[in-house]
Design a protein around this motif. Structure first.
Motif, PDB file in Angstrom:
ATOM      1  N   SER A 189      40.855  52.775  38.107  1.00  0.00           N
ATOM      2  CA  SER A 189      40.605  52.140  39.400  1.00  0.00           C
ATOM      3  C   SER A 189      40.777  50.633  39.331  1.00  0.00           C
ATOM      4  O   SER A 189      40.454  49.994  38.331  1.00  0.00           O
ATOM      5  CB  SER A 189      39.172  52.429  39.866  1.00  0.00           C
ATOM      6  N   GLY A 190      41.250  50.071  40.450  1.00  0.00           N
ATOM      7  CA  GLY A 190      41.125  48.642  40.669  1.00  0.00           C
ATOM      8  C   GLY A 190      39.780  48.390  41.320  1.00  0.00           C
ATOM      9  O   GLY A 190      39.396  49.089  42.262  1.00  0.00           O
ATOM     10  N   VAL A 191      39.029  47.431  40.822  1.00  0.00           N
ATOM     11  CA  VAL A 191      37.673  47.162  41.310  1.00  0.00           C
ATOM     12  C   VAL A 191      37.508  45.663  41.513  1.00  0.00           C
ATOM     13  O   VAL A 191      37.954  44.863  40.689  1.00  0.00           O
ATOM     14  CB  VAL A 191      36.593  47.657  40.313  1.00  0.00           C
ATOM     15  N   ALA A 192      36.836  45.293  42.626  1.00  0.00           N
ATOM     16  CA  ALA A 192      36.473  43.892  42.860  1.00  0.00           C
ATOM     17  C   ALA A 192      35.043  43.853  43.384  1.00  0.00           C
ATOM     18  O   ALA A 192      34.694  44.597  44.294  1.00  0.00           O
ATOM     19  CB  ALA A 192      37.426  43.240  43.850  1.00  0.00           C
ATOM     20  N   VAL A 193      34.229  42.993  42.784  1.00  0.00           N
ATOM     21  CA  VAL A 193      32.829  42.843  43.172  1.00  0.00           C
ATOM     22  C   VAL A 193      32.560  41.367  43.422  1.00  0.00           C
ATOM     23  O   VAL A 193      32.959  40.515  42.626  1.00  0.00           O
ATOM     24  CB  VAL A 193      31.889  43.373  42.068  1.00  0.00           C
ATOM     25  N   ALA A 194      31.896  41.072  44.532  1.00  0.00           N
ATOM     26  CA  ALA A 194      31.518  39.699  44.863  1.00  0.00           C
ATOM     27  C   ALA A 194      30.016  39.636  45.054  1.00  0.00           C
ATOM     28  O   ALA A 194      29.429  40.524  45.676  1.00  0.00           O
ATOM     29  CB  ALA A 194      32.239  39.236  46.123  1.00  0.00           C
ATOM     30  N   VAL A 195      29.391  38.599  44.518  1.00  0.00           N
ATOM     31  CA  VAL A 195      27.929  38.468  44.554  1.00  0.00           C
ATOM     32  C   VAL A 195      27.541  37.090  45.060  1.00  0.00           C
ATOM     33  O   VAL A 195      28.123  36.078  44.660  1.00  0.00           O
ATOM     34  CB  VAL A 195      27.322  38.686  43.145  1.00  0.00           C
ATOM     35  N   ILE A 196      26.555  37.082  45.950  1.00  0.00           N
ATOM     36  CA  ILE A 196      25.857  35.848  46.340  1.00  0.00           C
ATOM     37  C   ILE A 196      24.420  35.999  45.875  1.00  0.00           C
ATOM     38  O   ILE A 196      23.775  37.006  46.165  1.00  0.00           O
ATOM     39  CB  ILE A 196      25.881  35.651  47.863  1.00  0.00           C
ATOM     40  N   ARG A 197      23.939  35.032  45.143  1.00  0.00           N
ATOM     41  CA  ARG A 197      22.545  35.048  44.709  1.00  0.00           C
ATOM     42  C   ARG A 197      22.035  33.614  44.729  1.00  0.00           C
ATOM     43  O   ARG A 197      22.292  32.844  43.822  1.00  0.00           O
ATOM     44  CB  ARG A 197      22.411  35.662  43.316  1.00  0.00           C
ATOM     45  N   GLY A 198      21.342  33.280  45.824  1.00  0.00           N
ATOM     46  CA  GLY A 198      20.938  31.898  46.002  1.00  0.00           C
ATOM     47  C   GLY A 198      22.156  31.004  46.102  1.00  0.00           C
ATOM     48  O   GLY A 198      23.032  31.217  46.943  1.00  0.00           O
ATOM     49  N   ALA A 199      22.237  30.006  45.226  1.00  0.00           N
ATOM     50  CA  ALA A 199      23.387  29.098  45.227  1.00  0.00           C
ATOM     51  C   ALA A 199      24.555  29.632  44.402  1.00  0.00           C
ATOM     52  O   ALA A 199      25.629  29.024  44.377  1.00  0.00           O
ATOM     53  CB  ALA A 199      22.955  27.733  44.685  1.00  0.00           C
ATOM     54  N   GLU A 200      24.375  30.767  43.735  1.00  0.00           N
ATOM     55  CA  GLU A 200      25.410  31.317  42.856  1.00  0.00           C
ATOM     56  C   GLU A 200      26.417  32.141  43.655  1.00  0.00           C
ATOM     57  O   GLU A 200      26.059  32.927  44.528  1.00  0.00           O
ATOM     58  CB  GLU A 200      24.749  32.210  41.802  1.00  0.00           C
ATOM     59  N   CYS A 234      36.440  41.150  38.683  1.00  0.00           N
ATOM     60  CA  CYS A 234      37.487  42.139  38.974  1.00  0.00           C
ATOM     61  C   CYS A 234      37.861  42.902  37.707  1.00  0.00           C
ATOM     62  O   CYS A 234      37.720  42.388  36.590  1.00  0.00           O
ATOM     63  CB  CYS A 234      38.741  41.456  39.537  1.00  0.00           C
ATOM     64  N   ARG A 235      38.365  44.105  37.912  1.00  0.00           N
ATOM     65  CA  ARG A 235      38.857  44.903  36.796  1.00  0.00           C
ATOM     66  C   ARG A 235      39.979  45.781  37.290  1.00  0.00           C
ATOM     67  O   ARG A 235      39.994  46.208  38.448  1.00  0.00           O
ATOM     68  CB  ARG A 235      37.747  45.792  36.233  1.00  0.00           C
ATOM     69  N   GLY A 236      40.913  46.091  36.415  1.00  0.00           N
ATOM     70  CA  GLY A 236      41.979  47.015  36.744  1.00  0.00           C
ATOM     71  C   GLY A 236      43.219  46.332  37.277  1.00  0.00           C
ATOM     72  O   GLY A 236      43.377  45.113  37.204  1.00  0.00           O
TER      73      GLY A 236
END
Length: 363
Positions: A36-47, A52-54
């Motif tokens: 699989s192609g995978v993309a994950v985006a995270v917001i955590r406070g100011a971060e 991504c993978r694949g």
């Protein structure tokens, strides 16, 4: 298919993020198939983080990046909801407007009661409409595993609406309906006199800087597969507001950031949308009805669940080859987007894992 179907090595998805965040996110990548192609985006406070993978396809030559496009499936509905709230803020439509006002004469579902279906009913899955349009499944069967809805047009939909049953009193009960949300997109088109994609671009995507979010072709996209064969890009010409959008991790990060920090989101004043779009972003996450069976609350399309970590607001979606999840926690200032080209058997596991990740990030 050998190395053609399984690239010999996958790029490391966590090259630059903290070990603690990598540990939290790793189950998302392990719950997608190895190819699989995978993309994950995270917001955590100011971060702000994108991992991504694949690869874009099974040639293994082009890795997934933050600007790679994925099919969003029903996460599209959250954009349609924001468009509704924006048009309400402008005074162009009202939540309690009956849908008859924006549909051709005779192209309206038959009501079992005097109470009409309103725009708010469509946006809260309380219209009583079925999950899919009458006549869609028979036309889709020959293409069921590739592009089942591609030949079902807006004309087909308008002919089908008078034959569409309405179950119970509108507003009385939550029953999930992709037809209802897709019909909402059509209603908003007719109210504004613009095609859904043009309307969404001018009122939502352009003001928020979502440069790669659209229903049509664009920047490089991940290719879906079934049984080793490429699956055509998902098309839904009759109901684009239900499931037709494609987007990137970068764009979805901006989309969630706009919901989490309404006053801070940079909306160009020259677009004329700053005031109304900010009002819509505040309005879209307000709970409207409660799902009797699950206890979850329905906002404008978004689901909301109370937890020890705060109010979790989320929506998931899938197409024949993709899974997507978007969610945020306003009190914790946390947001998560997860998108993958998944095999059918892994879709539910992937989105459930994404929901658990949102909870853990909120804790």
């Amino acid at each position: 298919m050998g190395a053609q179907s399984t690239p010999p090595s996958l790029p490391e998805p966590f090259p630059t993020i903290s070990p603690e965040l990598a540990r939290l996110l790793r189950p998302l990548f392990s719950n997608a198939s190895p190819t699989s192609g995978v993309a994950v985006a995270v917001i955590r406070g100011a971060e702000r983080t994108v991992a991504c993978r694949g690869y874009l396809d099974r040639s293994g030559k082009r890795p997934v990046r933050a600007d790679t496009r994925f099919e969003l499936g029903s996460v599209t509905k959250t954009f349609t909801a924001l468009l509704l709230a924006e048009m309400v803020a402008r005074g162009e439509v009202r939540y309690d407007d009956p849908i008859d006002r924006y549909l051709p004469a005779g192209a309206v579902p038959g009501y079992p009661h005097d109470r009409p279906i309103t725009l708010l009913h469509l946006a809260t899955h309380t219209s009583g409409l079925p999950r899919l349009p009458v006549g869609l499944v028979p036309t889709s069967v020959p293409r069921w595993f590739t592009n089942p809805y591609a030949t079902f047009s807006a004309a087909h939909l308008l002919r089908a609406l008078p034959r569409t049953p309405v179950r119970g009193m509108p507003g009385a009960q939550v029953r999930y309906s992709s037809l209802g949300c897709g019909l909402l997109g059509l209603v908003l088109e007719n109210a504004a006199g613009l095609r859904y994609e043009e309307l969404l671009a001018s009122r939502v995507c352009d003001p928020l800087g979502l440069v790669d979010t659209s229903c049509g072709p664009g920047r490089e996209s991940v290719t879906g597969y079934r049984r080793g064969r490429r699956v055509p890009s998902f098309r839904l010409p009759a109901l684009p507001g239900a499931a037709a959008l494609r987007s990137t991790a970068d764009d979805m990060l901006r989309f969630l950031q706009a919901h989490l920090a309404v006053d801070a989101v940079p909306i160009p004043e020259r677009t004329g949308a700053a005031v109304t779009l900010r009002a819509a972003l505040r309005d879209v996450g307000k709970p409207r009805v409660e799902h009797r069976r699950t206890g979850a609350r329905i906002c404008l399309i978004w689901n909301q669940r109370l937890s020890a970590e705060g109010d979790l607001v989320f929506q998931s979606g899938s197409t024949r080859s993709f899974s997507a999840f978007a969610g945020f926690n306003p009190s914790a200032q946390v947001g998560l987007v997860a998108m993958a080209s998944t095999l059918p058997g892994l879709r539910r596991r992937f989105t459930q894992t994404a929901y658990e990740m949102l909870r853990r990030l909120s804790g």
